[in-house]
Design a protein around this motif. Structure first.
Motif, PDB file in Angstrom:
ATOM      1  N   MET A  31       0.824  -1.204   0.000  1.00 23.16           N
ATOM      2  CA  MET A  31       0.000   0.000   0.000  1.00 23.16           C
ATOM      3  C   MET A  31       0.859   1.254   0.000  1.00 23.16           C
ATOM      4  SD  MET A  31      -3.063  -1.137   2.617  1.00 23.16           S
ATOM      5  CE  MET A  31      -4.054   0.327   2.304  1.00 23.16           C
ATOM      6  N   ALA A  32       1.963   1.236   0.742  1.00 19.98           N
ATOM      7  CA  ALA A  32       2.830   2.422   0.813  1.00 19.98           C
ATOM      8  C   ALA A  32       3.441   2.740  -0.549  1.00 19.98           C
ATOM      9  CB  ALA A  32       3.928   2.201   1.847  1.00 19.98           C
ATOM     10  N   LYS A  33       3.805   1.718  -1.304  1.00 18.92           N
ATOM     11  CA  LYS A  33       4.400   1.939  -2.622  1.00 18.92           C
ATOM     12  C   LYS A  33       3.454   2.693  -3.536  1.00 18.92           C
ATOM     13  CE  LYS A  33       6.352  -0.598  -6.553  1.00 18.92           C
ATOM     14  NZ  LYS A  33       6.661  -1.945  -7.105  1.00 18.92           N
ATOM     15  N   ASN A  34       2.165   2.395  -3.455  1.00 19.22           N
ATOM     16  CA  ASN A  34       1.187   3.004  -4.350  1.00 19.22           C
ATOM     17  C   ASN A  34       0.557   4.273  -3.792  1.00 19.22           C
ATOM     18  OD1 ASN A  34       0.713   0.936  -6.699  1.00 19.22           O
ATOM     19  ND2 ASN A  34       0.797  -0.294  -4.835  1.00 19.22           N
ATOM     20  N   LEU A  35       0.440   4.378  -2.476  1.00 15.82           N
ATOM     21  CA  LEU A  35      -0.337   5.465  -1.881  1.00 15.82           C
ATOM     22  C   LEU A  35       0.516   6.569  -1.277  1.00 15.82           C
ATOM     23  CD1 LEU A  35      -3.090   3.296  -0.169  1.00 15.82           C
ATOM     24  CD2 LEU A  35      -3.158   4.392  -2.404  1.00 15.82           C
ATOM     25  N   THR A  36       1.817   6.332  -1.116  1.00 15.94           N
ATOM     26  CA  THR A  36       2.705   7.392  -0.613  1.00 15.94           C
ATOM     27  C   THR A  36       3.919   7.524  -1.533  1.00 15.94           C
ATOM     28  OG1 THR A  36       3.818   5.820   0.872  1.00 15.94           O
ATOM     29  CG2 THR A  36       1.973   7.068   1.773  1.00 15.94           C
ATOM     30  N   PRO A  37       3.709   7.857  -2.812  1.00 15.99           N
ATOM     31  CA  PRO A  37       4.831   7.899  -3.752  1.00 15.99           C
ATOM     32  C   PRO A  37       5.684   9.157  -3.658  1.00 15.99           C
ATOM     33  CG  PRO A  37       2.807   8.465  -4.880  1.00 15.99           C
ATOM     34  CD  PRO A  37       2.423   8.103  -3.477  1.00 15.99           C
ATOM     35  N   ASP A  38       5.165  10.227  -3.058  1.00 16.85           N
ATOM     36  CA  ASP A  38       5.929  11.474  -2.986  1.00 16.85           C
ATOM     37  C   ASP A  38       6.199  11.848  -1.528  1.00 16.85           C
ATOM     38  OD1 ASP A  38       3.581  12.987  -1.983  1.00 16.85           O
ATOM     39  OD2 ASP A  38       2.826  12.722  -4.017  1.00 16.85           O
ATOM     40  N   VAL A  39       7.070  12.851  -1.350  1.00 22.59           N
ATOM     41  CA  VAL A  39       7.508  13.241  -0.011  1.00 22.59           C
ATOM     42  C   VAL A  39       6.344  13.778   0.820  1.00 22.59           C
ATOM     43  CG1 VAL A  39       8.986  14.823   1.284  1.00 22.59           C
ATOM     44  CG2 VAL A  39       9.860  13.708  -0.779  1.00 22.59           C
ATOM     45  N   LYS A  40       5.424  14.504   0.199  1.00 22.93           N
ATOM     46  CA  LYS A  40       4.302  15.086   0.940  1.00 22.93           C
ATOM     47  C   LYS A  40       3.451  13.994   1.576  1.00 22.93           C
ATOM     48  CE  LYS A  40       3.946  19.148  -2.084  1.00 22.93           C
ATOM     49  NZ  LYS A  40       3.104  19.839  -3.088  1.00 22.93           N
ATOM     50  N   ARG A  41       3.124  12.958   0.797  1.00 23.63           N
ATOM     51  CA  ARG A  41       2.281  11.886   1.345  1.00 23.63           C
ATOM     52  C   ARG A  41       3.066  10.988   2.305  1.00 23.63           C
ATOM     53  NH1 ARG A  41      -0.855  10.007  -4.067  1.00 23.63           N
ATOM     54  NH2 ARG A  41       0.868  11.129  -5.057  1.00 23.63           N
ATOM     55  N   LYS A  42       4.348  10.826   2.077  1.00 21.77           N
ATOM     56  CA  LYS A  42       5.166  10.104   3.064  1.00 21.77           C
ATOM     57  C   LYS A  42       5.165  10.852   4.401  1.00 21.77           C
ATOM     58  CE  LYS A  42       8.486   7.617   0.134  1.00 21.77           C
ATOM     59  NZ  LYS A  42       7.839   7.783  -1.175  1.00 21.77           N
ATOM     60  N   THR A  43       5.187  12.172   4.332  1.00 26.34           N
ATOM     61  CA  THR A  43       5.164  12.979   5.557  1.00 26.34           C
ATOM     62  C   THR A  43       3.821  12.845   6.273  1.00 26.34           C
ATOM     63  OG1 THR A  43       6.684  14.570   4.538  1.00 26.34           O
ATOM     64  CG2 THR A  43       5.464  15.303   6.485  1.00 26.34           C
ATOM     65  N   ILE A  44       2.725  12.825   5.520  1.00 23.26           N
ATOM     66  CA  ILE A  44       1.403  12.634   6.131  1.00 23.26           C
ATOM     67  C   ILE A  44       1.346  11.280   6.834  1.00 23.26           C
ATOM     68  CG2 ILE A  44      -1.061  12.310   5.648  1.00 23.26           C
ATOM     69  CD1 ILE A  44      -0.745  14.304   3.337  1.00 23.26           C
ATOM     70  N   GLY A  86      -7.879  15.238   9.766  1.00 28.92           N
ATOM     71  CA  GLY A  86      -6.752  16.146   9.576  1.00 28.92           C
ATOM     72  C   GLY A  86      -6.019  15.869   8.277  1.00 28.92           C
ATOM     73  N   ALA A  87      -5.831  14.583   7.953  1.00 27.06           N
ATOM     74  CA  ALA A  87      -5.153  14.234   6.701  1.00 27.06           C
ATOM     75  C   ALA A  87      -5.973  14.652   5.488  1.00 27.06           C
ATOM     76  CB  ALA A  87      -4.885  12.729   6.663  1.00 27.06           C
ATOM     77  N   ALA A  88      -7.294  14.546   5.599  1.00 28.29           N
ATOM     78  CA  ALA A  88      -8.157  15.003   4.505  1.00 28.29           C
ATOM     79  C   ALA A  88      -7.981  16.497   4.262  1.00 28.29           C
ATOM     80  CB  ALA A  88      -9.617  14.676   4.823  1.00 28.29           C
ATOM     81  N   LEU A  89      -7.926  17.275   5.327  1.00 29.34           N
ATOM     82  CA  LEU A  89      -7.732  18.719   5.198  1.00 29.34           C
ATOM     83  C   LEU A  89      -6.362  19.036   4.598  1.00 29.34           C
ATOM     84  CD1 LEU A  89      -8.617  21.632   5.702  1.00 29.34           C
ATOM     85  CD2 LEU A  89      -7.718  21.419   8.042  1.00 29.34           C
ATOM     86  N   VAL A  90      -5.321  18.383   5.093  1.00 24.07           N
ATOM     87  CA  VAL A  90      -3.976  18.626   4.566  1.00 24.07           C
ATOM     88  C   VAL A  90      -3.890  18.215   3.097  1.00 24.07           C
ATOM     89  CG1 VAL A  90      -1.547  17.959   4.756  1.00 24.07           C
ATOM     90  CG2 VAL A  90      -2.886  18.414   6.825  1.00 24.07           C
ATOM     91  N   GLY A  91      -4.463  17.051   2.760  1.00 23.91           N
ATOM     92  CA  GLY A  91      -4.452  16.604   1.372  1.00 23.91           C
ATOM     93  C   GLY A  91      -5.190  17.561   0.451  1.00 23.91           C
ATOM     94  N   LEU A 146      -8.754  12.804  -0.470  1.00 17.95           N
ATOM     95  CA  LEU A 146      -8.618  11.352  -0.402  1.00 17.95           C
ATOM     96  C   LEU A 146      -7.156  10.923  -0.497  1.00 17.95           C
ATOM     97  CD1 LEU A 146     -11.619  10.075  -2.545  1.00 17.95           C
ATOM     98  CD2 LEU A 146     -11.368  10.021  -0.067  1.00 17.95           C
ATOM     99  N   MET A 147      -6.355  11.658  -1.258  1.00 19.08           N
ATOM    100  CA  MET A 147      -4.928  11.335  -1.311  1.00 19.08           C
ATOM    101  C   MET A 147      -4.302  11.474   0.068  1.00 19.08           C
ATOM    102  SD  MET A 147      -3.921  13.199  -4.906  1.00 19.08           S
ATOM    103  CE  MET A 147      -2.195  12.773  -4.856  1.00 19.08           C
ATOM    104  N   GLY A 148      -4.679  12.533   0.795  1.00 16.34           N
ATOM    105  CA  GLY A 148      -4.181  12.693   2.156  1.00 16.34           C
ATOM    106  C   GLY A 148      -4.691  11.611   3.085  1.00 16.34           C
ATOM    107  N   VAL A 149      -5.974  11.250   2.938  1.00 15.79           N
ATOM    108  CA  VAL A 149      -6.568  10.214   3.784  1.00 15.79           C
ATOM    109  C   VAL A 149      -5.896   8.867   3.541  1.00 15.79           C
ATOM    110  CG1 VAL A 149      -8.663   8.861   4.156  1.00 15.79           C
ATOM    111  CG2 VAL A 149      -8.790  11.357   4.065  1.00 15.79           C
ATOM    112  N   ASN A 150      -5.667   8.523   2.275  1.00 19.37           N
ATOM    113  CA  ASN A 150      -5.044   7.236   1.969  1.00 19.37           C
ATOM    114  C   ASN A 150      -3.632   7.150   2.539  1.00 19.37           C
ATOM    115  OD1 ASN A 150      -7.314   6.395   0.599  1.00 19.37           O
ATOM    116  ND2 ASN A 150      -6.551   7.037  -1.402  1.00 19.37           N
ATOM    117  N   ALA A 151      -2.906   8.254   2.486  1.00 19.48           N
ATOM    118  CA  ALA A 151      -1.569   8.269   3.100  1.00 19.48           C
ATOM    119  C   ALA A 151      -1.671   8.072   4.608  1.00 19.48           C
ATOM    120  CB  ALA A 151      -0.867   9.586   2.773  1.00 19.48           C
ATOM    121  N   ALA A 152      -2.666   8.700   5.224  1.00 17.70           N
ATOM    122  CA  ALA A 152      -2.860   8.543   6.666  1.00 17.70           C
ATOM    123  C   ALA A 152      -3.223   7.108   7.031  1.00 17.70           C
ATOM    124  CB  ALA A 152      -3.940   9.501   7.162  1.00 17.70           C
TER     125      ALA A 152
END
Length: 397
Positions: free
Chosen positions: A135-148, A171-176, A332-338
């Motif tokens: 899941m991390a490989k697909n849902l946190t591909p960039d630094v921003k989502r890795k940070t979330i 909170g992750a939804a708002l940040v995303g 949703l991108m922020g939520v998925n990273a969370a």
């Protein structure tokens, strides 16, 4: 994604696969999400990564048994309303039968063998770790989502409150949304069709609220033990966030002080619920069987899982339309990273901390991980190896 085949064959396939998962999915709700990811996303490709992550995020947000709700949602998307029901029955039935039998026949035999249970805990570590890597490989591909995801891990581990996961997801939804609101997002999951209308969804949500309000009133008016039992289980299924580990102490407060079962009976069932595969919410089946035999076990099971059905079937039609909205995709991108971070936190505590206590445990976990990831052995083979290996470790080491 979804090949053409007769409806009855598709439903039969859903039932057999969910039943096999119900027989082999040890380790609690987070481990179940790992098993689901391996079976439905990686092997059978019934869902893509984004659709699965969206569904997990929604079920983490809703009250009730998150892993069971994810299973319902997968069955629903695959085979409609009947598919959702069949998926639930297959995944839940084995543990329901096991706990009812335990309540009726096995209490006098005392504690279960700790060796194979320890082995199954180690299997849970491996399965969850494998799911998180994918899941991390697909849902946190960039630094921003890795940070979330990293922030989600830290917050959930340090702030261990009932609503911490919900707050993190919001909170992750708002940040995303703030980070990705102006970015064009390629989201193939948004084109998925959905087999439930908004009218059916609205009816399910109204029925959920109506039962939640009316059952306590009916309990007071009738003074019926049966109504009181249904009300207690329905309320537990409606108001518990955080999955099965949270519902167990809640059920103790509901049933032990009232004298419906003793503290010793509760603790025996608690241990059995941790040992069997499938959802921890089936602990209600044990309590119901202690109170009123087979019939009580079945009534308790239906009562505690009904809110999960109504919430999933009620919210998913609206959720599907929201996730197609360009303005929502960034959230949703922020939520998925969370969600990746939340699962990683759960991998550490309680899964890793309760399972890996010695260097031998860790070495066995490495072996099982290699079987699953490198040698591509089926999950049920890894589960069986974990149970046998755990018993051998307990005997010889």
């Amino acid at each position: 994604m979804q090949e053409t085949k007769p409806k009855w064959r598709m439903l039969l396939e859903i039932f057999f696969i969910s039943t096999r998962l119900g027989l082999t999915s040890f380790g609690g709700p987070v481990a179940h999400l790992g098993y689901f990811h391996e079976e439905y996303v990686r092997r059978r490709k019934w869902m893509d990564e984004k659709s699965y992550a969206d569904l997990v995020a929604l079920c983490q947000f809703l009250p009730g048994p998150a892993s069971s709700q994810v299973g319902m949602g997968i069955g629903l998307m695959r085979g409609g309303l009947i598919g959702g029901v069949i998926s639930f029955i297959g995944f839940t039935f084995p543990s329901v039968v096991a706990l009812i039998l335990f309540a009726l026949l096995l209490l006098q035999y005392g504690a279960l063998d700790a060796g194979w249970i320890q082995g199954l805990k180690i299997v849970a570590v491996v399965v969850v770790a494998h799911a998180i890597l994918g899941m991390a490989k697909n849902l946190t591909p960039d630094v921003k989502r890795k940070t979330i995801a990293m922030a989600a891990v830290i917050i959930v581990l340090i702030w261990q409150a009932v609503f911490s996961q919900v707050v993190v997801i919001l909170g992750a939804a708002l940040v995303g949304f703030l980070l990705y609101r102006n970015q064009k997002i390629d989201d193939p999951a948004a084109s998925r069709s959905f087999p439930i209308s908004r009218r059916v969804g609205t009816f399910c949500l109204l029925l959920f609220a109506g039962l939640l309000i009316s059952l306590p009133i009916l309990r007071e008016l009738t003074s019926s033990t049966l109504v009181a039992m249904i009300d207690s289980f329905y309320r537990a299924g409606s108001l518990v966030f955080g999955g099965g580990h949270v519902v167990l102490p809640l059920l103790e407060r509901e049933f032990v002080p009232t004298g419906w079962l003793t503290e010793e009976q509760f603790l025996a069932g608690y241990g059995a619920a941790q040992a069997v595969p499938g959802p921890l919410f089936t602990f209600a089946s044990y309590i119901g069987a202690v109170m009123n035999g087979w019939l009580g076990g079945i009534i308790a099971t239906v009562a505690i899982f009904t809110p999960a059905f109504l919430l999933v079937f009620g919210v998913l039609p609206f959720w599907d339309q929201l996730r197609r909205n360009e303005k929502v995709k960034g959230a949703l991108m922020g939520v998925n990273a969370a969600v990746v971070g939340i699962l990683l936190a759960a991998l550490y505590d309680p899964i890793f901390t309760s399972a890996i206590t010695t260097s031998v445990d860790f070495s066995f976990a490495v072996l099982l991980f290699g079987m699953l990831v490198f040698w591509k052995r089926p999950p049920w083979v890894v589960v069986l190896t974990g149970a046998i290996g755990g018993s051998l470790i307990a005997i010889f080491i």
